[in-house]
Design a protein around this motif. Structure first.
Motif, mmCIF file in Angstrom:
data_model
loop_
_atom_site.group_PDB
_atom_site.id
_atom_site.type_symbol
_atom_site.label_atom_id
_atom_site.label_comp_id
_atom_site.label_asym_id
_atom_site.label_seq_id
_atom_site.Cartn_x
_atom_site.Cartn_y
_atom_site.Cartn_z
ATOM 1 N N PHE A 92 0.838 -1.201 0.000
ATOM 2 C CA PHE A 92 0.000 0.000 0.000
ATOM 3 C C PHE A 92 0.873 1.252 0.000
ATOM 4 C CE2 PHE A 92 -2.239 3.489 2.011
ATOM 5 C CZ PHE A 92 -3.464 3.476 1.351
ATOM 6 N N ALA A 93 1.865 1.256 0.896
ATOM 7 C CA ALA A 93 2.732 2.435 1.012
ATOM 8 C C ALA A 93 3.499 2.677 -0.284
ATOM 9 C CB ALA A 93 3.688 2.268 2.188
ATOM 10 N N GLU A 94 3.935 1.584 -0.913
ATOM 11 C CA GLU A 94 4.683 1.747 -2.163
ATOM 12 C C GLU A 94 3.804 2.278 -3.280
ATOM 13 O OE1 GLU A 94 7.136 -1.488 -3.506
ATOM 14 O OE2 GLU A 94 8.236 -1.515 -1.599
ATOM 15 N N ARG A 95 2.588 1.735 -3.376
ATOM 16 C CA ARG A 95 1.696 2.228 -4.443
ATOM 17 C C ARG A 95 1.305 3.676 -4.186
ATOM 18 N NH1 ARG A 95 -2.548 -2.002 -6.779
ATOM 19 N NH2 ARG A 95 -2.991 -0.119 -7.978
ATOM 20 N N LEU A 96 1.077 4.006 -2.940
ATOM 21 C CA LEU A 96 0.725 5.393 -2.605
ATOM 22 C C LEU A 96 1.882 6.322 -2.985
ATOM 23 C CD1 LEU A 96 -1.437 7.207 -1.307
ATOM 24 C CD2 LEU A 96 -0.307 6.852 0.894
ATOM 25 N N LEU A 97 3.065 5.853 -2.772
ATOM 26 C CA LEU A 97 4.241 6.663 -3.100
ATOM 27 C C LEU A 97 4.421 6.770 -4.614
ATOM 28 C CD1 LEU A 97 6.812 8.174 -2.374
ATOM 29 C CD2 LEU A 97 7.965 5.987 -2.102
ATOM 30 N N TYR A 98 4.428 5.641 -5.309
ATOM 31 C CA TYR A 98 4.697 5.659 -6.755
ATOM 32 C C TYR A 98 3.555 6.284 -7.537
ATOM 33 C CZ TYR A 98 8.856 2.747 -6.191
ATOM 34 O OH TYR A 98 10.086 2.281 -5.842
ATOM 35 N N GLU A 99 2.307 5.974 -7.150
ATOM 36 C CA GLU A 99 1.172 6.435 -7.964
ATOM 37 C C GLU A 99 0.659 7.799 -7.529
ATOM 38 O OE1 GLU A 99 -1.847 3.339 -8.172
ATOM 39 O OE2 GLU A 99 -0.265 1.805 -8.267
ATOM 40 N N LYS A 100 0.779 8.108 -6.246
ATOM 41 C CA LYS A 100 0.177 9.360 -5.769
ATOM 42 C C LYS A 100 1.173 10.287 -5.084
ATOM 43 C CE LYS A 100 -3.873 7.997 -7.070
ATOM 44 N NZ LYS A 100 -4.464 8.612 -8.278
ATOM 45 N N LYS A 101 2.407 9.827 -5.002
ATOM 46 C CA LYS A 101 3.458 10.663 -4.413
ATOM 47 C C LYS A 101 3.150 11.148 -2.998
ATOM 48 C CE LYS A 101 5.899 12.125 -8.473
ATOM 49 N NZ LYS A 101 6.618 13.212 -9.101
#
Lengths: 391, 162
Positions: A333-342
């Motif tokens: 979740f944290a990685e997708r939030l970072l990569y997709e939503k910064k």
């Protein structure tokens, strides 16, 4: 014969570290990953330090720290919590609470001794126990209990080698606070087991629900409690590295012995700032707390609106929502939030295995940024199969 | 009342926050916040909503001057009647009754120094019972309404810390 010492090699690097390396390469991220105030140290404190430098106050201090500062700390603890600590031999000024914790553990832990820690908790607790030659005994806590340990679990974890129970409320990363009754029972357990209580109360002033209970103030607690606190959070002084320990005289003396050989004394400029903080910082503390409280309510509401269940954190400046509904691990979740939503949050697993399924979001950032970050969180959640944010 | 004061404090720092946002910050329904704000507006507690503008950055010259005015008070009206004559001029941004050497402090905004100077000599100084004026022109605005006009420092905090 070369080689890293086994008790150091056995500890893995902080889970946050890997995440930090990813974030370091990205631009324009909104970070809810910090563990420090977005306020800078109040100007009157900084100004007092500039003045102390102008006066040439650049010398060593007593190993214990400036007596004037210890007297102020003693008075501060007395007036806030009614506890009595003698400035001469019970209060040690340290290089942040981090050093104080290390000193406390090294002062009381023999090889093979056990120290009970409640997870999720600050990343350094278990490693510091290991570095001190002890064995961390991890007790998980759960959202449905407000992230407080079940007392039966604590009793069951006691052994003849239990040397200390290490706790921290208000808590990083969960924001949990502990009520007086709960702490009373915990102290009783420590009394029965005749072990120490190491209480890291760095977030004491950032208690929004109810009032903070200082563990030392409980009946029969002071004689076995090592109270750790500092200036980083309440006075926005993280980078100054200034904290203190208050303990029974024999423990304080033992901690001072280690401190005098490894650190000599805390930096004098930081000590001067701490003096000013206690003399004149109260207004700033209140203002910061009020502001954090507003952000706290807002971020908790936004997480729940986005479909991520988030309890009410009573203290510190963290929300600890569940991401289980998304079907992702907290790291995914944290990685997708970072990569997709910064947007940066920290995976809960970094704070202990039972933190898996949660992420830590610090609300020590401006309201605008929080709103923007939370809008992006909601977008991500809505885009995931298996979840329906209640929009 | 406690609610009102907290809402006012929040709005004073950011007048654009919505009732929903303030409600979320204070854990109150938005409708309650709207009601409190509505009453405060009706009672004249909230006077107006505005932006704090750095005109230098906007590339437009604005001249600000502080004028200290000595006034002879009268029985009955004190300074109020003279104050009223002064504050009705649109050039007057703020007006305060002061303790100390002068009686009134007038803050004036104009587009040129000339314009402000002529307002002071033609309008202000000629009002009955105004005994003297002392003009101070603002050379640089560093901070206004708690807003520092200098370049903001970047956030130096590490993005992830334990």
């Amino acid at each position: 014969m070369r080689g890293i010492a086994s008790n150091v090699a056995s500890v893995s690097a902080s889970g946050i570290r890997r995440f930090f390396d990813i974030v370091a390469d990205m631009k324009d991220v909104i970070s809810l990953g910090v563990c420090e105030p977005d306020f800078v140290t109040p100007w009157r404190l900084r100004e007092a330090c500039v003045f102390s430098l102008e006066r040439g106050r650049t010398n060593y201090t007593s190993n214990w720290g400036l007596l004037s500062l210890r007297k102020l700390i003693s008075g501060h603890l007395k007036s806030l919590y009614g506890v009595d600590y003698q400035p001469e031999d019970q209060i040690l000024v340290t290089v942040g609470v981090s050093e104080a914790l290390d000193l406390a553990l090294r002062a009381v832990v023999d090889p093979g001794d056990e120290v009970i820690v409640f997870e999720p908790c600050y990343v350094s607790y278990a490693p510091c126990v290991t570095f001190a030659g002890g064995t961390p005994v991890r007790i998980p806590t759960f959202a449905e209990d407000g992230f407080l340990p079940r007392l039966d679990d604590v009793r069951a974890a006691l052994t003849p080698r239990t040397k200390a129970i290490l706790l921290s409320y208000p808590n990083n990363p969960t924001g949990a606070t502990a009520g007086r009754e709960f702490l009373k029972e915990l102290v009783e357990i420590a009394r029965d087991a005749d072990c120490y209580v190491i209480s890291d109360e760095i977030y004491d002033r950032l208690t929004y629900v109810g009032t903070h209970t200082c563990v030392s103030s409980l009946e029969g607690a002071a004689e076995r409690t090592i109270l750790l606190n500092g200036f980083s959070k309440a006075y926005a002084m993280t980078g100054w590295r200034i904290g203190y320990a208050a303990a029974p005289p024999d423990v304080a003396e033992a901690m001072m012995k280690i401190h005098q050989y490894v650190a000599l004394c805390a930096p004098i400029t930081a000590q001067e700032a701490a003096v000013e903080a206690l003399n004149a910082g109260e207004q700033s503390v209140r203002e910061m707390k009020t502001e954090y409280n507003r952000r706290r309510r807002l971020i908790v509401k936004r997480f729940n609106e986005a479909g991520l269940k988030c309890g009410d954190p009573g203290g510190a400046f963290y929300a600890f929502p569940s991401v289980k509904e998304t079907g992702l691990t907290s790291e995914e979740f944290a990685e997708r939030l970072l990569y997709e939503k910064k947007v940066v949050v920290v995976p809960g697993g970094a704070f202990g295995e039972c933190g898996e399924g949660y992420v830590r979001a610090a609300y020590a950032t401006s309201l605008d940024r929080i709103e923007e970050a939370m809008a992006r969180v909601a977008e991500l959640v809505a885009s995931l199969p298996g979840t329906a944010g209640d929009t | 009342m406690k609610d009102l004061h907290e809402i006012l404090t929040i709005l004073e720092s950011d007048g654009r926050l919505t009732a929903e946002q303030i409600g979320d910050m204070l854990d109150r329904p938005a409708a309650d916040i709207e009601k409190v704000i509505g009453e405060a507006e009706a009672d004249g507690i909230i006077r107006r909503y505005k932006a704090v503008v750095d005109w230098d950055r906007a590339g437009q010259e604005r001249v600000f001057a502080f004028i200290d005015v000595k006034v002879t008070p009268t029985r009955g009206a004190g300074f109020d009647d003279v104050a009223e004559r002064i504050y009705k001029f649109p050039e007057v941004v703020s007006l305060y009754l002061m303790s100390g050497e002068y009686d009134l402090r007038v803050i004036i905004q104009g587009s040129t120094m000339q314009e402000v100077a002529s307002f002071v000599s033609n309008k202000l100084a000629t009002i009955d019972r105004v005994r003297s004026t002392a003009s101070h022109f603002v050379l640089k605005r560093y901070k206004e309404d708690r807003e520092i006009f200098a370049e903001k420092d970047a956030d130096h905090r590490l993005a992830v810390t334990p």
